[in-house]
Motif scaffolding. Structure first.
Motif, mmCIF file in Angstrom:
data_model
loop_
_atom_site.group_PDB
_atom_site.id
_atom_site.type_symbol
_atom_site.label_atom_id
_atom_site.label_comp_id
_atom_site.label_asym_id
_atom_site.label_seq_id
_atom_site.Cartn_x
_atom_site.Cartn_y
_atom_site.Cartn_z
ATOM 1 N N VAL A 153 0.809 -1.228 0.000
ATOM 2 C CA VAL A 153 0.000 0.000 0.000
ATOM 3 C C VAL A 153 0.839 1.274 0.000
ATOM 4 C CG1 VAL A 153 -1.944 -1.106 1.181
ATOM 5 C CG2 VAL A 153 -0.247 0.154 2.524
ATOM 6 N N SER A 154 0.215 2.333 -0.519
ATOM 7 C CA SER A 154 0.774 3.686 -0.430
ATOM 8 C C SER A 154 0.263 4.330 0.856
ATOM 9 C CB SER A 154 0.253 4.564 -1.572
ATOM 10 O OG SER A 154 0.764 4.166 -2.798
ATOM 11 N N ALA A 155 0.815 5.478 1.161
ATOM 12 C CA ALA A 155 0.287 6.288 2.255
ATOM 13 C C ALA A 155 -1.095 6.795 1.856
ATOM 14 C CB ALA A 155 1.222 7.466 2.495
ATOM 15 N N THR A 156 -1.922 7.162 2.822
ATOM 16 C CA THR A 156 -3.222 7.744 2.478
ATOM 17 C C THR A 156 -2.981 9.018 1.646
ATOM 18 O OG1 THR A 156 -3.250 8.982 4.535
ATOM 19 C CG2 THR A 156 -4.366 6.875 4.573
ATOM 20 N N THR B 18 -0.828 12.333 2.349
ATOM 21 C CA THR B 18 -0.043 12.264 3.588
ATOM 22 C C THR B 18 1.453 12.445 3.348
ATOM 23 O OG1 THR B 18 -1.707 10.969 4.720
ATOM 24 C CG2 THR B 18 0.526 10.778 5.564
ATOM 25 N N THR B 19 1.974 11.862 2.255
ATOM 26 C CA THR B 19 3.411 12.046 1.985
ATOM 27 C C THR B 19 3.718 13.541 1.845
ATOM 28 O OG1 THR B 19 3.354 9.929 0.851
ATOM 29 C CG2 THR B 19 5.335 11.258 0.531
ATOM 30 N N ASN B 20 2.849 14.258 1.126
ATOM 31 C CA ASN B 20 3.060 15.704 0.981
ATOM 32 C C ASN B 20 3.017 16.406 2.332
ATOM 33 O OD1 ASN B 20 3.335 15.489 -1.753
ATOM 34 N ND2 ASN B 20 1.233 16.087 -2.227
ATOM 35 N N GLY C 251 4.076 7.538 6.632
ATOM 36 C CA GLY C 251 2.831 7.545 5.860
ATOM 37 C C GLY C 251 2.411 6.131 5.497
ATOM 38 N N GLU C 252 3.306 5.395 4.895
ATOM 39 C CA GLU C 252 3.008 4.027 4.469
ATOM 40 C C GLU C 252 2.879 3.087 5.682
ATOM 41 O OE1 GLU C 252 4.500 6.016 2.439
ATOM 42 O OE2 GLU C 252 3.698 5.500 0.465
ATOM 43 N N ARG C 253 3.666 3.388 6.722
ATOM 44 C CA ARG C 253 3.585 2.498 7.889
ATOM 45 C C ARG C 253 2.218 2.616 8.552
ATOM 46 N NH1 ARG C 253 8.710 4.622 10.587
ATOM 47 N NH2 ARG C 253 8.091 3.389 12.380
ATOM 48 N N GLY D 99 4.574 0.138 0.414
ATOM 49 C CA GLY D 99 5.313 0.490 -0.782
ATOM 50 C C GLY D 99 6.294 1.599 -0.445
ATOM 51 N N PHE D 100 7.163 1.936 -1.409
ATOM 52 C CA PHE D 100 7.941 3.177 -1.346
ATOM 53 C C PHE D 100 9.135 3.141 -0.388
ATOM 54 C CE2 PHE D 100 7.613 7.770 0.394
ATOM 55 C CZ PHE D 100 8.365 8.343 -0.630
ATOM 56 N N ILE D 101 9.054 2.313 0.676
ATOM 57 C CA ILE D 101 10.110 2.418 1.689
ATOM 58 C C ILE D 101 10.986 1.172 1.756
ATOM 59 C CG2 ILE D 101 8.569 3.889 3.029
ATOM 60 C CD1 ILE D 101 8.452 1.713 5.163
ATOM 61 N N GLY E 288 11.853 6.994 -4.074
ATOM 62 C CA GLY E 288 11.469 8.119 -4.937
ATOM 63 C C GLY E 288 9.960 8.229 -4.997
ATOM 64 N N ARG E 289 9.477 9.465 -5.208
ATOM 65 C CA ARG E 289 8.038 9.708 -5.190
ATOM 66 C C ARG E 289 7.303 8.779 -6.153
ATOM 67 N NH1 ARG E 289 5.813 14.079 -2.739
ATOM 68 N NH2 ARG E 289 4.033 12.666 -2.728
ATOM 69 N N GLY E 290 6.162 8.313 -5.703
ATOM 70 C CA GLY E 290 5.373 7.405 -6.536
ATOM 71 C C GLY E 290 5.953 5.990 -6.562
ATOM 72 N N GLY E 291 6.918 5.726 -5.683
ATOM 73 C CA GLY E 291 7.667 4.465 -5.750
ATOM 74 C C GLY E 291 6.938 3.218 -5.277
ATOM 75 N N SER E 292 5.706 3.339 -4.799
ATOM 76 C CA SER E 292 5.012 2.144 -4.308
ATOM 77 C C SER E 292 4.770 1.115 -5.400
ATOM 78 C CB SER E 292 3.659 2.510 -3.713
ATOM 79 O OG SER E 292 3.857 3.265 -2.568
ATOM 80 N N ASP E 293 4.482 1.580 -6.604
ATOM 81 C CA ASP E 293 4.301 0.642 -7.720
ATOM 82 C C ASP E 293 5.571 -0.180 -7.895
ATOM 83 O OD1 ASP E 293 1.986 2.036 -8.203
ATOM 84 O OD2 ASP E 293 2.596 2.845 -10.154
HETATM 85 N N1 ASP Z 1 3.433 7.764 -0.865
HETATM 86 C C1 ASP Z 1 4.488 7.932 -1.823
HETATM 87 C C2 ASP Z 1 4.257 9.178 -2.643
HETATM 88 O O1 ASP Z 1 3.275 9.862 -2.460
HETATM 89 C C3 ASP Z 1 4.684 6.723 -2.679
HETATM 90 C C4 ASP Z 1 3.512 6.341 -3.558
HETATM 91 O O2 ASP Z 1 2.386 6.762 -3.335
HETATM 92 O O3 ASP Z 1 3.720 5.562 -4.478
HETATM 93 O O4 ASP Z 1 5.088 9.502 -3.450
#
Ligand code: ASP
Ligand code: MG
Length: 457
Positions: free
Chosen positions: A38-41, A44-46, A123-125, A196-198, A210-215
């Motif tokens: 999962v990603s953060a809600t 939340t990362t922002n 965020g992800e935790r 994801g992401f971490i 890196g941002r968006g890294g959960s995929d």
């Molecule tokens: N939460 C992280 C972000 O906003 C990773 C992700 O959503 O993939 O960049």
């Protein structure tokens, strides 16, 4: 037949509120997911990044306000999901960790990428903790609770180097560490949730990809586990033929190849993080992209080989481009000029998107942010005259047999007709035909090309 092993990733909007989380859990149950990443809600990362910045500037009141926003949102989620006392306790510990980190940043005025990664990881935790509970509940409601849901800390599995903010994962370590999980998955009694992401360094310091890294995380876990499918659940029903905000006629693509998808991702189609496909490609794992909010829509399957191979599958745009033209008479009848140019780009770690050359000049497109580095142009101007044109966009036609189809260029130019095309790139790939145009004309061109090649066929 091979036993299915499904890795499902849910993005930030799928974690957005209790309803979305429960909906995601319903999907995980329906799809018989073995691992959910999962990603953060959403947002939340922002907020966590903002918290770090405010803390560094010692804007204490504002920092506290952001913290409260983060805490109350997650507390509300926990209440709505009626989580157990244990989960509530773990969440509380995470809130305390955020508070201590913010205090630490204020005291040390240290907001290095290393510190930022640790803060962002919360965020992800937090979201994964809550999602695990939502999944347990849905299983219970369906009397499927012989399957136990385990929460994994991704930092114990996804070991990376120490480039904070864009850490490189160590796949071999991940493969070794997930081995016991594979055994448990095959027992049919356990399923797993992770972030994801971490990740973390060998020493255990938290990193991010890196941002968006959960995929990308999900794809790496899928590869390490030898998954039979990777599902990316997001807020759009699959990959579209172009941005529907630009073209209302855009349609969802039902099947697309890995190669076409990576061209699309590179050209800024936001559906998949560009690196996601590498692990899937290496292991030939089909990737599904679908919407959590419309789970019955068909979505898109990305596969190594697809039967239907249309000439033009999709159209993408990459805005904020600049065209750099380097010329020098020294280039005439000599060699080494391209080497000199690319060496400068390499030294500055800037990537070039499209290139054309003539006898005395070379033109190339870059993201305009590359020019923030003044030294780049300075270094180039040591051996060539540098001319910069800005406010440009690359429009890419993505498909199959593009460089082997007679008459394609004519059709493209007929559609763009009276609009000036500053540069074209054709031939390097069977899958891509690229036009460089004034940014303000890009949408119009996309609409026309979409009509010609996708709507009217
Ligand atoms: N939460 C992280 C972000 O906003 C990773 C992700 O959503 O993939 O960049
Ligand atoms: Mg995302």
């Amino acid at each position: 037949m091979e036993k299915p092993l499904v890795v499902s990733k849910f993005g930030g909007t799928s974690m957005g509120d209790a309803t979305a989380m429960r909906q995601s859990a319903q999907i995980a149950v329906r799809q018989k997911s073995n691992l959910v990443v999962v990603s953060a809600t959403a947002g939340t990362t922002n907020s966590l990044i903002e918290l770090v910045q405010l803390s560094e500037r010692r804007e204490v009141t504002k920092a506290e306000a952001i913290q409260d926003k983060i805490f109350s949102r997650h507390k509300k989620l926990a209440e709505e999901l009626k989580v157990s006392q244990t989960v509530f306790g773990s969440l509380q510990l995470m809130f305390e960790e955020i508070q201590s980190l913010s205090r630490g940043i204020q005291l040390l005025r240290d907001a290095s990428p290393r510190v930022l990664d640790t803060v962002m990881s919360l965020g992800e935790r937090m979201s994964s903790l809550l999602f695990a509970e939502a999944w347990r509940q849905v299983l219970m409601e369906k009397s499927l609770d012989e399957v136990k849901i385990h929460w994994l800390d991704a930092r114990e599995y996804l070991i990376t180097d120490d480039q904070f903010g864009r850490a490189k994962p160590k796949l071999e370590v991940l493969k070794r560490r997930v081995m016991p999980i594979i055994t448990e998955i095959h027992s049919d009694k356990a399923a797993f949730v992770t972030q994801g992401f971490i990740g973390a360094t060998d020493e255990g310091t938290t990193t991010t990809l890196g941002r968006g890294g959960s995929d990308y995380s999900a794809a790496l876990f899928a590869e390490a586990l030898g998954a039979t499918a990777l599902e990316i659940w997001t807020d759009v029903p699959g990959i579209a033929t172009t941005d529907p905000r630009i073209c209302p006629g855009a349609k969802s693509i039902s099947e697309i190849s890995f190669t076409e998808t990576s061209e699309l991702a590179t050209f800024g189609a936001k559906v998949l993080h560009p690196a996601t496909l590498l692990p899937a490609l290496r292991q030939d794992i089909p990737v599904f992209v679908g919407s959590t909010f419309e789970p019955d829509q068909k979505g898109t399957w990305v596969r190594h080989w697809v039967k239907d191979q249309p000439l033009i599958r999709a159209i993408a745009t990459r805005k904020k481009q600049v065209l750099l033209t380097l010329s020098t008479p020294d280039m005439l009848q000599s060699h080494g000029f391209l080497y000199q140019i690319f060496k400068v780009f390499n030294d500055h770690k800037v990537s070039i998107d499209a290139v054309t050359t003539s006898e005395v000049s070379v033109s190339m497109t870059l993201d305009d942010s590359a020019l923030l580095n003044k030294k780049l142009v300075h270094d180039l101007s040591q051996f060539a005259e540098v001319n910069v044109e800005d406010n440009l966009a690359l429009v890419a036609l993505i498909g199959n047999q593009i460089n082997h189809t007679p008459g394609l260029a004519k059709r493209v130019f007929d559609s763009v007709d009276n609009i000036n095309v500053r540069m074209i790139c054709l031939g390097a790939s069977r899958h891509n035909f690229c036009l460089l145009v004034k940014e303000e004309m890009a949408n119009e061109i996309v609409q026309r090309l979409h009509r010609t090649f996708i709507e009217n066929i």
